[in-house]
Design a protein around this motif. Structure first.
Motif, PDB file in Angstrom:
ATOM      1  N   TYR A 142       0.926  -1.267   0.025  1.00 48.31           N
ATOM      2  CA  TYR A 142      -0.085  -0.006   0.037  1.00 48.31           C
ATOM      3  C   TYR A 142       0.918   1.106  -0.006  1.00 48.31           C
ATOM      4  O   TYR A 142       0.640   2.192  -0.863  1.00 48.31           O
ATOM      5  CB  TYR A 142      -1.015   0.086   1.311  1.00 48.31           C
ATOM      6  CG  TYR A 142      -2.066  -1.130   1.254  1.00 48.31           C
ATOM      7  CD1 TYR A 142      -3.271  -0.874   0.637  1.00 48.31           C
ATOM      8  CD2 TYR A 142      -1.812  -2.367   1.714  1.00 48.31           C
ATOM      9  CE1 TYR A 142      -4.335  -1.604   0.408  1.00 48.31           C
ATOM     10  CE2 TYR A 142      -2.932  -3.206   1.673  1.00 48.31           C
ATOM     11  CZ  TYR A 142      -4.046  -2.662   0.811  1.00 48.31           C
ATOM     12  OH  TYR A 142      -4.953  -3.870   0.859  1.00 48.31           O
ATOM     13  N   THR A 143       1.844   1.429   0.973  1.00 46.01           N
ATOM     14  CA  THR A 143       2.752   2.329   0.849  1.00 46.01           C
ATOM     15  C   THR A 143       3.667   2.793  -0.324  1.00 46.01           C
ATOM     16  O   THR A 143       4.101   3.613  -0.469  1.00 46.01           O
ATOM     17  CB  THR A 143       3.623   2.490   2.081  1.00 46.01           C
ATOM     18  OG1 THR A 143       4.311   1.151   2.281  1.00 46.01           O
ATOM     19  CG2 THR A 143       2.534   2.474   3.473  1.00 46.01           C
ATOM     20  N   ALA A 144       4.004   1.618  -0.866  1.00 49.75           N
ATOM     21  CA  ALA A 144       4.617   1.604  -2.404  1.00 49.75           C
ATOM     22  C   ALA A 144       3.775   2.216  -3.389  1.00 49.75           C
ATOM     23  O   ALA A 144       4.546   2.843  -4.052  1.00 49.75           O
ATOM     24  CB  ALA A 144       4.970   0.078  -2.688  1.00 49.75           C
ATOM     25  N   ASP A 145       2.473   1.995  -3.361  1.00 46.45           N
ATOM     26  CA  ASP A 145       1.763   2.728  -4.437  1.00 46.45           C
ATOM     27  C   ASP A 145       0.994   3.947  -4.057  1.00 46.45           C
ATOM     28  O   ASP A 145       0.361   4.562  -5.249  1.00 46.45           O
ATOM     29  CB  ASP A 145       0.640   1.493  -4.920  1.00 46.45           C
ATOM     30  CG  ASP A 145       1.432   0.339  -5.566  1.00 46.45           C
ATOM     31  OD1 ASP A 145       2.650   0.401  -5.809  1.00 46.45           O
ATOM     32  OD2 ASP A 145       0.761  -0.810  -5.475  1.00 46.45           O
ATOM     33  N   ASP A 146       0.717   4.005  -2.869  1.00 45.67           N
ATOM     34  CA  ASP A 146       0.145   5.253  -2.367  1.00 45.67           C
ATOM     35  C   ASP A 146       0.899   6.287  -1.812  1.00 45.67           C
ATOM     36  O   ASP A 146       1.170   6.254  -0.533  1.00 45.67           O
ATOM     37  CB  ASP A 146      -1.054   5.070  -1.418  1.00 45.67           C
ATOM     38  CG  ASP A 146      -2.148   5.932  -1.383  1.00 45.67           C
ATOM     39  OD1 ASP A 146      -1.869   6.985  -1.458  1.00 45.67           O
ATOM     40  OD2 ASP A 146      -3.534   5.344  -0.806  1.00 45.67           O
ATOM     41  N   GLU A 147       0.980   7.384  -2.752  1.00 46.29           N
ATOM     42  CA  GLU A 147       1.892   8.475  -2.152  1.00 46.29           C
ATOM     43  C   GLU A 147       1.269   9.325  -0.945  1.00 46.29           C
ATOM     44  O   GLU A 147       1.946   9.472   0.111  1.00 46.29           O
ATOM     45  CB  GLU A 147       2.203   9.346  -3.122  1.00 46.29           C
ATOM     46  CG  GLU A 147       3.179  10.462  -2.878  1.00 46.29           C
ATOM     47  CD  GLU A 147       3.637  11.423  -4.075  1.00 46.29           C
ATOM     48  OE1 GLU A 147       4.381  12.526  -3.948  1.00 46.29           O
ATOM     49  OE2 GLU A 147       3.212  10.997  -4.971  1.00 46.29           O
ATOM     50  N   GLN A 148       0.029   9.469  -1.056  1.00 49.83           N
ATOM     51  CA  GLN A 148      -0.657  10.085   0.006  1.00 49.83           C
ATOM     52  C   GLN A 148      -0.619   9.366   1.447  1.00 49.83           C
ATOM     53  O   GLN A 148      -0.316  10.004   2.498  1.00 49.83           O
ATOM     54  CB  GLN A 148      -2.110  10.584  -0.377  1.00 49.83           C
ATOM     55  CG  GLN A 148      -2.914  11.419   0.451  1.00 49.83           C
ATOM     56  CD  GLN A 148      -4.216  11.655   0.130  1.00 49.83           C
ATOM     57  OE1 GLN A 148      -4.873  11.185  -0.750  1.00 49.83           O
ATOM     58  NE2 GLN A 148      -4.904  12.800   0.599  1.00 49.83           N
ATOM     59  N   LEU A 149      -0.905   8.124   1.225  1.00 46.72           N
ATOM     60  CA  LEU A 149      -0.821   7.275   2.435  1.00 46.72           C
ATOM     61  C   LEU A 149       0.446   7.297   3.081  1.00 46.72           C
ATOM     62  O   LEU A 149       0.547   7.406   4.200  1.00 46.72           O
ATOM     63  CB  LEU A 149      -1.355   5.686   2.196  1.00 46.72           C
ATOM     64  CG  LEU A 149      -1.195   4.966   3.282  1.00 46.72           C
ATOM     65  CD1 LEU A 149      -2.139   5.265   4.381  1.00 46.72           C
ATOM     66  CD2 LEU A 149      -1.525   3.492   2.757  1.00 46.72           C
ATOM     67  N   ARG A 150       1.140   7.041   2.255  1.00 43.97           N
ATOM     68  CA  ARG A 150       2.821   7.127   2.536  1.00 43.97           C
ATOM     69  C   ARG A 150       3.395   8.476   3.338  1.00 43.97           C
ATOM     70  O   ARG A 150       3.788   8.355   4.409  1.00 43.97           O
ATOM     71  CB  ARG A 150       3.937   6.904   1.250  1.00 43.97           C
ATOM     72  CG  ARG A 150       5.384   6.547   1.744  1.00 43.97           C
ATOM     73  CD  ARG A 150       6.103   6.055   0.318  1.00 43.97           C
ATOM     74  NE  ARG A 150       5.971   7.067  -0.652  1.00 43.97           N
ATOM     75  CZ  ARG A 150       5.278   6.837  -1.683  1.00 43.97           C
ATOM     76  NH1 ARG A 150       4.807   5.804  -2.002  1.00 43.97           N
ATOM     77  NH2 ARG A 150       5.413   7.627  -2.693  1.00 43.97           N
ATOM     78  N   ALA A 151       2.847   9.539   2.812  1.00 45.84           N
ATOM     79  CA  ALA A 151       3.191  10.919   3.300  1.00 45.84           C
ATOM     80  C   ALA A 151       2.433  11.055   4.736  1.00 45.84           C
ATOM     81  O   ALA A 151       3.246  11.232   5.740  1.00 45.84           O
ATOM     82  CB  ALA A 151       2.974  11.991   2.335  1.00 45.84           C
ATOM     83  N   ARG A 152       1.058  10.712   4.738  1.00 43.44           N
ATOM     84  CA  ARG A 152       0.572  10.986   5.806  1.00 43.44           C
ATOM     85  C   ARG A 152       1.065   9.923   7.193  1.00 43.44           C
ATOM     86  O   ARG A 152       1.101  10.345   8.000  1.00 43.44           O
ATOM     87  CB  ARG A 152      -1.064  10.190   5.664  1.00 43.44           C
ATOM     88  CG  ARG A 152      -1.901  10.778   6.937  1.00 43.44           C
ATOM     89  CD  ARG A 152      -3.177  10.691   6.609  1.00 43.44           C
ATOM     90  NE  ARG A 152      -3.708   9.377   6.286  1.00 43.44           N
ATOM     91  CZ  ARG A 152      -4.309   8.942   4.873  1.00 43.44           C
ATOM     92  NH1 ARG A 152      -4.035   9.430   3.988  1.00 43.44           N
ATOM     93  NH2 ARG A 152      -4.477   7.634   4.934  1.00 43.44           N
ATOM     94  N   LEU A 153       1.399   8.597   6.735  1.00 40.20           N
ATOM     95  CA  LEU A 153       1.972   7.826   7.844  1.00 40.20           C
ATOM     96  C   LEU A 153       3.221   8.194   8.303  1.00 40.20           C
ATOM     97  O   LEU A 153       3.697   7.789   9.275  1.00 40.20           O
ATOM     98  CB  LEU A 153       1.921   6.435   7.179  1.00 40.20           C
ATOM     99  CG  LEU A 153       0.127   5.706   7.103  1.00 40.20           C
ATOM    100  CD1 LEU A 153       0.346   4.335   6.680  1.00 40.20           C
ATOM    101  CD2 LEU A 153      -0.466   5.720   8.395  1.00 40.20           C
ATOM    102  N   SER A 154       3.944   8.717   7.268  1.00 43.23           N
ATOM    103  CA  SER A 154       5.482   9.061   7.634  1.00 43.23           C
ATOM    104  C   SER A 154       5.365  10.062   8.805  1.00 43.23           C
ATOM    105  O   SER A 154       6.124   9.957   9.688  1.00 43.23           O
ATOM    106  CB  SER A 154       6.080   9.638   6.483  1.00 43.23           C
ATOM    107  OG  SER A 154       6.537   8.584   5.400  1.00 43.23           O
ATOM    108  N   LEU A 155       4.281  11.172   8.545  1.00 47.90           N
ATOM    109  CA  LEU A 155       4.128  12.151   9.725  1.00 47.90           C
ATOM    110  C   LEU A 155       3.846  11.457  11.165  1.00 47.90           C
ATOM    111  O   LEU A 155       4.095  11.813  12.105  1.00 47.90           O
ATOM    112  CB  LEU A 155       3.132  13.025   9.270  1.00 47.90           C
ATOM    113  CG  LEU A 155       3.604  14.014   8.128  1.00 47.90           C
ATOM    114  CD1 LEU A 155       2.413  15.150   7.695  1.00 47.90           C
ATOM    115  CD2 LEU A 155       4.751  15.157   8.624  1.00 47.90           C
ATOM    116  N   TRP A 156       2.921  10.372  10.909  1.00 52.99           N
ATOM    117  CA  TRP A 156       2.475   9.719  12.252  1.00 52.99           C
ATOM    118  C   TRP A 156       3.266   9.055  12.835  1.00 52.99           C
ATOM    119  O   TRP A 156       3.344   9.200  13.957  1.00 52.99           O
ATOM    120  CB  TRP A 156       1.327   8.940  11.605  1.00 52.99           C
ATOM    121  CG  TRP A 156       0.625   7.996  12.518  1.00 52.99           C
ATOM    122  CD1 TRP A 156       0.671   6.631  12.671  1.00 52.99           C
ATOM    123  CD2 TRP A 156      -0.091   8.365  13.890  1.00 52.99           C
ATOM    124  NE1 TRP A 156       0.222   6.216  13.601  1.00 52.99           N
ATOM    125  CE2 TRP A 156      -0.320   6.994  14.424  1.00 52.99           C
ATOM    126  CE3 TRP A 156      -0.367   9.633  14.631  1.00 52.99           C
ATOM    127  CZ2 TRP A 156      -0.975   7.199  15.705  1.00 52.99           C
ATOM    128  CZ3 TRP A 156      -0.963   9.476  15.753  1.00 52.99           C
ATOM    129  CH2 TRP A 156      -1.241   8.235  16.168  1.00 52.99           C
TER     130      TRP A 156
END
Length: 206
Positions: A142-156
Motif C-alpha cells: 500500500y505504501t509503495a503505491d499510495d503516495e498520500q498514504l505514505r506521506a500521512r503515515l510518515s508524519l504519524w
C-alpha cells in the motif's frame, strides 16, 4: 556489582520485561478488536496469545529466582499512559503503525537492556510476536503505491517514534543500573537506527 545488586537488577529487568510484555499483549488484543477484516482480527489475536505465553515464561523465571513478578511490575505501571494519550490513532493504518513502531522500539530496548546487564538468555527471548513481519507484508504494497498514504503515515510514525524514543531515553538515563556499562547515548543511537530501518522497510520516512 554485589550479589544483592545483581538480584535487584534482575528483579527490575524481569519487572520491566513483564510489564512491557503484558502491555504488548493488551495492545495487540485491542488491535484485534478494532481490526476491520476477519483475517486481521485473527492474526492480532494470535499474536496477543503469543505475548501472554511470553509473560508466563517470565513469571516462571521470576518464581525460580524467588521474585514476586507482580511486585516487580508495580514500579513500571503507567509509564506508557502519557505516550498513549498523546498518540491516539484515528484510522486502522495509524493503529497498525503505532503498534509497529512502539512494539518495535520497546522490543529493541528490552533486548539492549538485557544484554547490557549480562542476561543473554532473556535478551534472546525478546521478540515482537511476529507483528513486525506481518505488518511489513501487509502494509508495504500500500505504501509503495499510495503516495498520500505514505506521506500521512510518515508524519504519524515520526510522531509516535519520537514519543517512544523519548520515553526510552528518559528511562535509560534515570535507571542507569539497567544499562550496565553501556553508554546510554550509544544505546539510543542504535535504537534510532533500527527505528529508521523499520520505517524504511514500509517506505516511510523517519
Amino acid at each position: 556489582m554485589t550479589e544483592n545488586q545483581d538480584a535487584t537488577v534482575l528483579s527490575q529487568l524481569l519487572g520491566l520485561s513483564a510489564y512491557a510484555t503484558i502491555s504488548a499483549q493488551a495492545r495487540l488484543a485491542k488491535d484485534a478488536d478494532q481490526a476491520p477484516k476477519s483475517f486481521e482480527h485473527v492474526a492480532m489475536a494470535r499474536m496477543s496469545g503469543q505475548a501472554w505465553r511470553a509473560f508466563e515464561k517470565l513469571q516462571e523465571r521470576a518464581e525460580a529466582e524467588n521474585i514476586d513478578i507482580i511486585r516487580a511490575i508495580e514500579p513500571y505501571e503507567g509509564i506508557l499512559d502519557d505516550l498513549d494519550a498523546r498518540t491516539r490513532p484515528t484510522t486502522w493504518w495509524e493503529r497498525l503503525t503505532k503498534t509497529y513502531v512502539g512494539v518495535g522500539i520497546f522490543t529493541d530496548a528490552l533486548e539492549a537492556i538485557a544484554n547490557a546487564v549480562g542476561e543473554s538468555e532473556l535478551a534472546e527471548a525478546v521478540n515482537d510476536f511476529g507483528h513486525g513481519d506481518w505488518v511489513r507484508e501487509r502494509l508495504e504494497p500500500y505504501t509503495a503505491d499510495d503516495e498520500q498514504l505514505r506521506a500521512r503515515l510518515s508524519l504519524w510514525t515520526r510522531r509516535v517514534g519520537g514519543e517512544a524514543l523519548g520515553l526510552v531515553r528518559a528511562f535509560t538515563f534515570t535507571n542507569p543500573a539497567l544499562v550496565g556499562q553501556s553508554d546510554p547515548d550509544e544505546v539510543m543511537e542504535s535504537l534510532s537506527l533500527a527505528h529508521k530501518e523499520r520505517l524504511k522497510a514500509v517506505h516511510l520516512d523517519a
